[in-house]
Design a protein around this motif. Structure first.
Motif, PDB file in Angstrom:
ATOM      1  N   ALA A  87      36.074  -3.375   7.788  1.00  0.00           N
ATOM      2  CA  ALA A  87      35.716  -3.482   6.393  1.00  0.00           C
ATOM      3  C   ALA A  87      34.783  -1.856   5.425  1.00  0.00           C
ATOM      4  CB  ALA A  87      34.822  -4.400   5.990  1.00  0.00           C
ATOM      5  N   ILE A  88      33.989  -2.143   6.946  1.00  0.00           N
ATOM      6  CA  ILE A  88      33.150  -0.438   6.363  1.00  0.00           C
ATOM      7  C   ILE A  88      34.726   0.659   6.178  1.00  0.00           C
ATOM      8  CG2 ILE A  88      31.703   1.083   6.751  1.00  0.00           C
ATOM      9  CD1 ILE A  88      30.027  -1.235   7.974  1.00  0.00           C
TER      10      ILE A  88
ATOM     11  N   VAL B 220      36.562   5.055   3.446  1.00  0.00           N
ATOM     12  CA  VAL B 220      38.466   5.441   2.884  1.00  0.00           C
ATOM     13  C   VAL B 220      38.721   5.588   1.749  1.00  0.00           C
ATOM     14  CG1 VAL B 220      40.953   5.519   3.043  1.00  0.00           C
ATOM     15  CG2 VAL B 220      38.980   5.199   5.477  1.00  0.00           C
ATOM     16  N   ALA B 221      38.579   4.933   0.527  1.00  0.00           N
ATOM     17  CA  ALA B 221      39.145   4.333  -0.616  1.00  0.00           C
ATOM     18  C   ALA B 221      37.887   5.497  -0.909  1.00  0.00           C
ATOM     19  CB  ALA B 221      38.822   2.726  -0.815  1.00  0.00           C
ATOM     20  N   GLY B 222      36.515   5.101  -0.918  1.00  0.00           N
ATOM     21  CA  GLY B 222      35.709   6.612  -1.110  1.00  0.00           C
ATOM     22  C   GLY B 222      35.962   7.475  -1.281  1.00  0.00           C
TER      23      GLY B 222
ATOM     24  N   ILE C  32      39.077   9.219  -1.258  1.00  0.00           N
ATOM     25  CA  ILE C  32      40.268   9.150  -1.637  1.00  0.00           C
ATOM     26  C   ILE C  32      40.180   9.384  -3.430  1.00  0.00           C
ATOM     27  CG2 ILE C  32      42.613   8.465  -2.224  1.00  0.00           C
ATOM     28  CD1 ILE C  32      43.027   7.106   0.716  1.00  0.00           C
ATOM     29  N   GLY C  33      38.904   8.134  -3.530  1.00  0.00           N
ATOM     30  CA  GLY C  33      39.177   8.379  -4.927  1.00  0.00           C
ATOM     31  C   GLY C  33      38.226   9.366  -5.676  1.00  0.00           C
ATOM     32  N   TYR C  34      37.457   9.824  -4.420  1.00  0.00           N
ATOM     33  CA  TYR C  34      36.450  11.038  -4.975  1.00  0.00           C
ATOM     34  C   TYR C  34      36.885  12.315  -4.846  1.00  0.00           C
ATOM     35  CZ  TYR C  34      32.900  15.080  -4.464  1.00  0.00           C
ATOM     36  OH  TYR C  34      31.881  15.937  -4.403  1.00  0.00           O
ATOM     37  N   SER C  35      38.151  12.413  -4.415  1.00  0.00           N
ATOM     38  CA  SER C  35      38.999  13.823  -4.076  1.00  0.00           C
ATOM     39  C   SER C  35      39.722  13.610  -5.404  1.00  0.00           C
ATOM     40  CB  SER C  35      39.519  13.946  -2.570  1.00  0.00           C
ATOM     41  OG  SER C  35      40.815  12.522  -2.750  1.00  0.00           O
ATOM     42  N   VAL C  36      40.263  12.426  -5.893  1.00  0.00           N
ATOM     43  CA  VAL C  36      41.430  12.424  -6.243  1.00  0.00           C
ATOM     44  C   VAL C  36      40.321  12.335  -8.001  1.00  0.00           C
ATOM     45  CG1 VAL C  36      42.211  11.529  -8.227  1.00  0.00           C
ATOM     46  CG2 VAL C  36      43.172  10.758  -5.504  1.00  0.00           C
ATOM     47  N   LEU C  37      39.126  12.414  -7.695  1.00  0.00           N
ATOM     48  CA  LEU C  37      38.642  13.019  -9.178  1.00  0.00           C
ATOM     49  C   LEU C  37      38.209  14.239  -9.732  1.00  0.00           C
ATOM     50  CD1 LEU C  37      36.113   9.168  -9.613  1.00  0.00           C
ATOM     51  CD2 LEU C  37      38.046  10.382 -11.192  1.00  0.00           C
TER      52      LEU C  37
END
Length: 77
Positions: A33-34, A39-41, A43-48
């Motif tokens: 879970a961690i 990984v989601a964080g 990816i989200g940061y790089s997209v933003l």
């Protein structure tokens, strides 16, 4: 009746062992879970960050507030 020549061994499996399912995961669920949140964080940061608009520098802000800035059409946006 299972055929001895097929080698599937369907009659030898325990009642709860369908399709190689296990009761316990091979990895710690908390670590999974961690890792997934990390990984989601990322990816989200790089997209933003890739969609971020360029910011004005402190010199640009000072020129605008003092009134010496002129419209410049050559500045890339």
């Amino acid at each position: 009746m299972a055929d001895k020549g097929t080698g599937n061994g369907a009659t030898k499996k325990a009642p709860g062992e369908a399709l190689h399912q296990r009761r316990n995961l091979p990895f710690c669920p908390l670590r999974l879970a961690i890792g997934g949140v990390a990984v989601a964080g990322i990816i989200g940061y790089s997209v933003l960050y890739s969609k971020k608009k360029p910011e004005a520098s402190a010199v640009d802000v000072a020129k605008v507030t003092s009134g010496v800035a002129t419209p410049d059409n050559t500045h890339p946006r």
